[in-house]
Design an enzyme around this catalytic site. Structure first.
Site, PDB file in Angstrom:
ATOM      1  N   GLY A  18       5.422   9.296   2.137  1.00  0.00           N
ATOM      2  CA  GLY A  18       6.022   9.443   0.810  1.00  0.00           C
ATOM      3  C   GLY A  18       5.013   9.964  -0.198  1.00  0.00           C
ATOM      4  N   GLY A  19       4.150  10.876   0.232  1.00  0.00           N
ATOM      5  CA  GLY A  19       3.013  11.273  -0.596  1.00  0.00           C
ATOM      6  C   GLY A  19       3.250  12.411  -1.562  1.00  0.00           C
ATOM      7  N   TYR A 159      15.401  -5.302   0.656  1.00  0.00           N
ATOM      8  CA  TYR A 159      14.109  -4.769   0.211  1.00  0.00           C
ATOM      9  C   TYR A 159      13.095  -5.891   0.023  1.00  0.00           C
ATOM     10  CZ  TYR A 159      10.715  -2.551  -2.956  1.00  0.00           C
ATOM     11  OH  TYR A 159       9.557  -2.085  -3.554  1.00  0.00           O
ATOM     12  N   ALA A 162      11.969  -7.160   3.382  1.00  0.00           N
ATOM     13  CA  ALA A 162      11.045  -6.225   4.026  1.00  0.00           C
ATOM     14  C   ALA A 162       9.640  -6.354   3.462  1.00  0.00           C
ATOM     15  CB  ALA A 162      11.553  -4.791   3.861  1.00  0.00           C
TER      16      ALA A 162
END
Length: 255
Positions: A18-19, A159, A162
């Site tokens: 996700g950079g 979320y 996680a």
């Protein structure tokens, strides 16, 4: 972007999930500014972002289109990064999706999809990189979590679950890979004002309420997370593993 300089990061092979947007974009730029060789994955096109980084720093990160929930594609991206930059020495598991949802409305497919991107992809990225780190003689893995689970936030239970799992996984793998000089730490941001957060959820009321919880009365921005990430990646933290480093302006207290 942080002014801190870590000479050992120059030339180091770094891989960020996700950079190309949000916090991840700030991380990619921070590593490029240190002289690292950076590869990153994400699904949306990041060509324009790479152009901007090349213009600013004279070095271009390697953008690899990838759905991180596809284990095979993720491992192939890690191999591509190795071929381009040498064995990956720093892995930053940053990509996540904090889409809001109610517990009663979440079906099995939605639950599995949330855990696939927010937890399972972290594990499989680590699985795909440890062999490269052995070849390099060690490495640093940085798993992004969230203070959402420390606060027990409602509104996105998959979320939050996680992120609690990320911390547990970090501790387990730090123990497993420590003898091979592979460090595994978690970085735990507070509410960071990315474009996504401002667009979807940062109402004036919620912003004011959250700022009241912070010791430091200033909203976090993506660049505030870069310094801690560089520290965990560098030899400055060489004897630090299995830890959760919180950067949240002083909302939660650890220790």
């Amino acid at each position: 972007m942080t002014d801190a300089h870590y000479p050992d990061l120059k030339g180091r092979s770094v891989f960020v999930t996700g950079g190309g947007s949000g916090i991840g974009a700030a991380l990619t730029e921070a590593f490029v500014a240190q002289g690292a060789k950076v590869a990153f994955v994400q699904r949306s096109d990041a060509t324009a972002f790479c152009d901007r980084i090349a213009d600013r720093h004279g070095a271009r990160p390697l953008y690899l289109p990838c759905d991180i929930t596809d284990r095979t594609a993720l491992h192939q991206a890690l191999e591509f990064a190795r071929d381009a930059h040498g064995p990956v020495q720093v892995l930053v598991n940053n990509a996540a999706n904090d889409q809001r949802h109610r517990a009663e409305d979440l079906d099995e497919a939605g639950w599995n999809a949330s855990l696939a991107v927010n937890l399972s992809a972290y594990f499989f990225a680590i699985q795909g990189v440890v062999g490269q780190m052995r070849t390099a003689g060690g490495g640093s893995i940085i798993n992004f979590s969230s203070i959402s689970y420390m606060m027990g936030n409602a509104g996105y239970p998959a979320y939050v679950t996680a992120n609690a799992g990320i911390t547990g996984m970090t501790r387990a793998l730090a123990r497993e890979f420590g003898p091979e000089r592979i460090r595994v730490n978690a970085l735990v941001p507070g509410w960071v004002m990315t474009e996504r957060q401002r667009t979807l959820w940062a109402t004036p009321t919620d912003l004011a309420a959250h700022l009241e919880k912070q010791c430091l009365k200033e909203h976090l921005v993506p660049e505030d997370i870069s310094g801690g990430t560089l520290f965990l990646a560098s030899e400055a933290s060489r004897m630090m593993t299995g830890q959760a480093l919180v950067i949240d302006g002083g909302v939660v207290v650890t220790g």
